[in-house]
Design a protein around this motif. Structure first.
Motif, PDB file in Angstrom:
ATOM      1  N   ILE A   1     -13.304  -3.711  33.798  1.00  0.00           N
ATOM      2  CA  ILE A   1     -13.416  -2.794  35.151  1.00  0.00           C
ATOM      3  C   ILE A   1     -14.269  -3.434  36.065  1.00  0.00           C
ATOM      4  CG2 ILE A   1     -15.236  -1.560  33.642  1.00  0.00           C
ATOM      5  CD1 ILE A   1     -14.625   0.555  35.557  1.00  0.00           C
TER       6      ILE A   1
ATOM      7  N   VAL B   1     -11.890  -1.873  46.145  1.00  0.00           N
ATOM      8  CA  VAL B   1     -11.081  -1.139  45.125  1.00  0.00           C
ATOM      9  C   VAL B   1     -11.578  -1.412  43.604  1.00  0.00           C
ATOM     10  CG1 VAL B   1      -8.797  -0.732  44.245  1.00  0.00           C
ATOM     11  CG2 VAL B   1      -9.240  -1.402  46.652  1.00  0.00           C
ATOM     12  N   LEU B   2     -11.678  -0.217  42.976  1.00  0.00           N
ATOM     13  CA  LEU B   2     -12.146  -0.409  41.496  1.00  0.00           C
ATOM     14  C   LEU B   2     -10.707  -0.591  40.876  1.00  0.00           C
ATOM     15  CD1 LEU B   2     -14.348  -0.100  39.132  1.00  0.00           C
ATOM     16  CD2 LEU B   2     -13.735   2.338  39.385  1.00  0.00           C
ATOM     17  N   GLN B   3     -10.813  -1.552  39.894  1.00  0.00           N
ATOM     18  CA  GLN B   3      -9.689  -1.656  38.912  1.00  0.00           C
ATOM     19  C   GLN B   3      -9.731  -1.948  37.422  1.00  0.00           C
ATOM     20  OE1 GLN B   3      -7.836  -4.887  41.186  1.00  0.00           O
ATOM     21  NE2 GLN B   3      -8.821  -6.613  39.954  1.00  0.00           N
ATOM     22  N   TRP B   4      -8.959  -1.627  36.575  1.00  0.00           N
ATOM     23  CA  TRP B   4      -9.369  -1.665  35.094  1.00  0.00           C
ATOM     24  C   TRP B   4      -7.894  -1.779  34.433  1.00  0.00           C
ATOM     25  CZ3 TRP B   4     -10.005   2.702  38.203  1.00  0.00           C
ATOM     26  CH2 TRP B   4      -8.981   3.551  37.987  1.00  0.00           C
TER      27      TRP B   4
ATOM     28  N   CYS C   1      -9.487  10.575  42.449  1.00  0.00           N
ATOM     29  CA  CYS C   1      -9.435   9.646  41.326  1.00  0.00           C
ATOM     30  C   CYS C   1      -9.927  10.340  39.976  1.00  0.00           C
ATOM     31  CB  CYS C   1     -10.200   8.670  41.499  1.00  0.00           C
ATOM     32  SG  CYS C   1      -9.755   7.381  42.797  1.00  0.00           S
TER      33      CYS C   1
ATOM     34  N   ARG D   1      -2.786   5.988  37.479  1.00  0.00           N
ATOM     35  CA  ARG D   1      -2.759   4.519  37.857  1.00  0.00           C
ATOM     36  C   ARG D   1      -3.984   3.789  37.418  1.00  0.00           C
ATOM     37  NH1 ARG D   1      -4.023   7.519  42.368  1.00  0.00           N
ATOM     38  NH2 ARG D   1      -5.901   7.242  43.333  1.00  0.00           N
ATOM     39  N   THR D   2      -4.096   2.603  37.482  1.00  0.00           N
ATOM     40  CA  THR D   2      -5.289   1.719  37.000  1.00  0.00           C
ATOM     41  C   THR D   2      -6.269   1.237  38.090  1.00  0.00           C
ATOM     42  OG1 THR D   2      -4.103  -0.253  36.776  1.00  0.00           O
ATOM     43  CG2 THR D   2      -4.210   1.380  34.735  1.00  0.00           C
ATOM     44  N   TYR D   3      -6.185   1.897  39.182  1.00  0.00           N
ATOM     45  CA  TYR D   3      -7.173   1.513  40.133  1.00  0.00           C
ATOM     46  C   TYR D   3      -7.485   2.659  41.076  1.00  0.00           C
ATOM     47  CZ  TYR D   3      -2.883   1.983  43.089  1.00  0.00           C
ATOM     48  OH  TYR D   3      -1.893   2.521  43.908  1.00  0.00           O
ATOM     49  N   CYS D   4      -8.673   2.624  41.733  1.00  0.00           N
ATOM     50  CA  CYS D   4      -9.016   3.737  42.552  1.00  0.00           C
ATOM     51  C   CYS D   4      -9.836   3.084  43.929  1.00  0.00           C
ATOM     52  CB  CYS D   4     -10.158   4.462  41.899  1.00  0.00           C
ATOM     53  SG  CYS D   4     -11.011   5.815  42.993  1.00  0.00           S
ATOM     54  N   ASP D   5      -9.385   3.375  45.020  1.00  0.00           N
ATOM     55  CA  ASP D   5     -10.047   2.882  46.184  1.00  0.00           C
ATOM     56  C   ASP D   5     -11.548   3.740  46.587  1.00  0.00           C
ATOM     57  OD1 ASP D   5     -10.625   2.031  48.849  1.00  0.00           O
ATOM     58  OD2 ASP D   5      -8.812   2.194  49.586  1.00  0.00           O
TER      59      ASP D   5
END
Lengths: 213, 204, 153
Positions: A7, A17-20, A51, A56-60
């Protein structure tokens, strides 16, 4: 239930953008995710409604982390039916020092023996298109550009660092294709994104056309 | 002789050029035995506030040879105390300390090596990579009476750097010196190198 | 190197940033009090006028040298190496700052308040926790130095 992995914040021009990655060993299972974020020094974790229970595996989180002089944490957990994982948390994220600087806009205009280059500094991410534009130059006064010029005929290249936004390359070879690559660069920041590249050809040498007549 | 005392290393000194610092000493000879050396350092901060704290050198804890590259240890422009001891098996010598302490602002700064080239009508140079602390002050001029000298600070190394455009039929010369802000010093200028641009002057 | 407005001294900024980057994750992960900050009371630091930059820098260097670095006991040799590098760089900066103190290092009430807030924040925490938190916030201090200087050309 295992936690999501890797993450991190992926940040360009303050678009954060957070992604994991999905939890290991649960491929093929229909998971959803919930994200929370924390402003370092404040009191509690905050949710972002867009979110919550997403596939999905991301969140702005650009809006939530738009004050680039603050520092942040974010965390995500995986949910499957009635089960949910532990939270997976990021390192402390400091947009001011961790965002990558995108390339500038490049406009080229060629004559017989010269090419003029006009650069426009990359813009900070903004919530709405109508919001006032903030240039990354306003945030990083030491922003400069590495310009590389490649002569496709001689197969030779040279570079130079510039801080101003206009440059004229003179004494070029007529009727020759030149490719110009430009990267933004701020000393101390983590690196930079893909440079922008454009090619333009210098015009035919008018004097030689006159001789032919 | 397992009981014999291991002598301490002698004649410690630092050879430093272009911000590369090499600590050297006389080898300890123990016939039939394998000798290793351990190097430790202390910056002025440690000397002042925590004099009991010595930090093992990055590359020489231990080292077989009578020298140690301490460049990665000497990372501030303050006096550093360095010490070395020899070991043979379980036995260790006393520590030998470098006197006086070493400050990197005493490093020998040499003029940079530089390749000057012309690419068509463009004056291009390439400077050797001396490390992240180096910048280069480059001057270039057209070899003609009353010609003006141009100057540029170059930070990029290892690839061709554009200096300026040259007029056909002219001779241009370049010289450079190294700048190290961390120690507020600069080298002497390199020898000037000149290139001539082919082609006649422009038709009217 | 960097000049502090009218007080031109040298800070090997790139090296300091690299040293901190090496130990940032370890230090910040040891800091378990995410709801407390020491340096990032940003209002007090962001509002510093150019004339006060030298004074605030001197006070914050003293805060790190005389308090934080002394209160922190570092067992890990790799971390200790980087902290030593930072400490000796700060010591060099302090020494060069002293050369221009008399004329340019003016301290307004605002500047004094700014550094007192930081001192108060520190004193409200248990000393080892305060030291580790302050070390983990070195990036805030380095970013503040970067922002409030002009790179000497």
């Amino acid at each position: 239930m295992p936690k999501p992995t890797n993450i991190t914040f992926f940040s360009i021009n303050m678009k954060n953008v957070l992604q994991w990655n999905p939890p290991e060993g649960l491929h093929g299972i229909e998971l959803t995710y919930t994200v929370q974020y924390f402003i370092y020094g404040q009191k509690k974790w905050l949710s972002k409604s867009e979110c919550r229970q997403i596939n999905r595996t991301y969140c702005d989180l650009s809006t939530e982390t738009s004050d680039y002089e603050h520092q942040y944490y974010a965390k995500v957990k995986a949910i499957w039916e009635a089960n949910c994982s532990e939270w997976a948390e990021t390192e402390r994220f400091y947009p001011l020092l961790e965002t990558q600087i995108g390339p500038p806009e490049v406009a080229l205009a060629a004559s017989e023996k010269s090419i003029s280059i006009v650069l426009t500094a990359p813009e900070k991410w903004k919530r709405n298109p109508e919001d006032p534009t903030v240039s990354m130059q306003q945030i990083y006064s030491s922003l400069n550009y590495n310009i590389s010029v490649y002569n496709t005929k001689s197969k030779r290249m040279w570079s130079q660092f510039v801080t101003n936004h206009t440059l004229v390359l003179s004494w070029l070879e007529p009727n020759t294709l030149y490719c110009v690559t430009v990267e933004s660069f701020v000393p101390g920041l983590p690196g930079h994104t893909q440079p922008s590249q454009q090619c333009v050809s210098t015009l035919k040498d008018q004097t030689s056309t006159l001789k032919v007549k | 002789d397992p009981g014999a005392v291991v002598p301490a290393p002698q004649n410690l000194s630092v050879h430093s050029a272009n911000m590369k610092h090499l600590l050297v000493w006389s080898p300890v000879i123990l016939p039939g035995e394998t000798v290793h050396y351990w190097v430790e350092y202390q910056g002025e901060y440690e000397s002042l506030y925590m004099s009991h704290v010595w930090i093992p050198s990055s590359w020489c804890s231990p080292t077989p040879g009578p020298e140690c590259d301490v460049t990665d240890d000497i990372t501030a422009t303050v006096p550093y105390r360095l010490r070395v001891r020899a070991t043979s098996g379980p036995r260790a010598s006393a520590w030998s300390a470098l006197k006086p302490p070493f400050n990197r602002n005493s490093t020998l700064l040499l003029p940079p090596r530089m390749a000057v080239r012309k690419d068509g009508s463009h004056l291009v140079i390439e400077l050797e990579d001396l490390g992240p602390q180096f910048e280069f002050f480059v001057t270039f001029w057209r070899k003609a009476p009353g010609a003006k000298e141009h100057a540029k600070v170059v930070r990029s190394v290892g690839f061709p750097v554009y200096l300026g455009a040259m007029e056909p039929g002219a001779v241009y010369c370049v010289k450079a010196r190294a700048l190290v802000r961390a120690i507020a010093r600069r080298s002497a200028f390199s020898q000037a190198q000149c290139v001539e641009v082919q082609g006649e002057a422009l038709p009217l | 190197s960097l000049g502090f407005r009218r007080c031109l001294i040298s800070v090997d900024m790139r090296h300091l940033e690299r040293s901190f980057q090496e130990i940032k994750r370890t230090l910040q992960n040891k800091d378990v009090f995410q709801n407390v900050t020491i340096l990032s009371t940003l209002q007090s630091l962001q509002g510093i006028k150019p004339i006060d930059v030298c004074c605030v820098t001197r006070n914050l260097l003293a805060f790190y040298m005389d308090k934080v670095l002394k209160d922190h006991q570092e067992p890990n040799p790799q971390i200790r190496r980087q902290i030593s590098s930072i400490a000796n760089s700060f010591l060099h900066t302090q020494k060069t700052l002293q050369q221009c103190e008399q004329r340019w290092c003016h301290c307004s009430q605002e500047a004094t308040n700014a550094t007192s807030i930081i001192q108060d924040n520190y004193d409200q925490l248990e000393v080892r926790a305060a030291a580790i938190k302050s070390l983990g916030e070195l990036d805030i201090f380095l970013a503040w130095i970067n922002k409030n200087h002009q790179e000497t050309s």
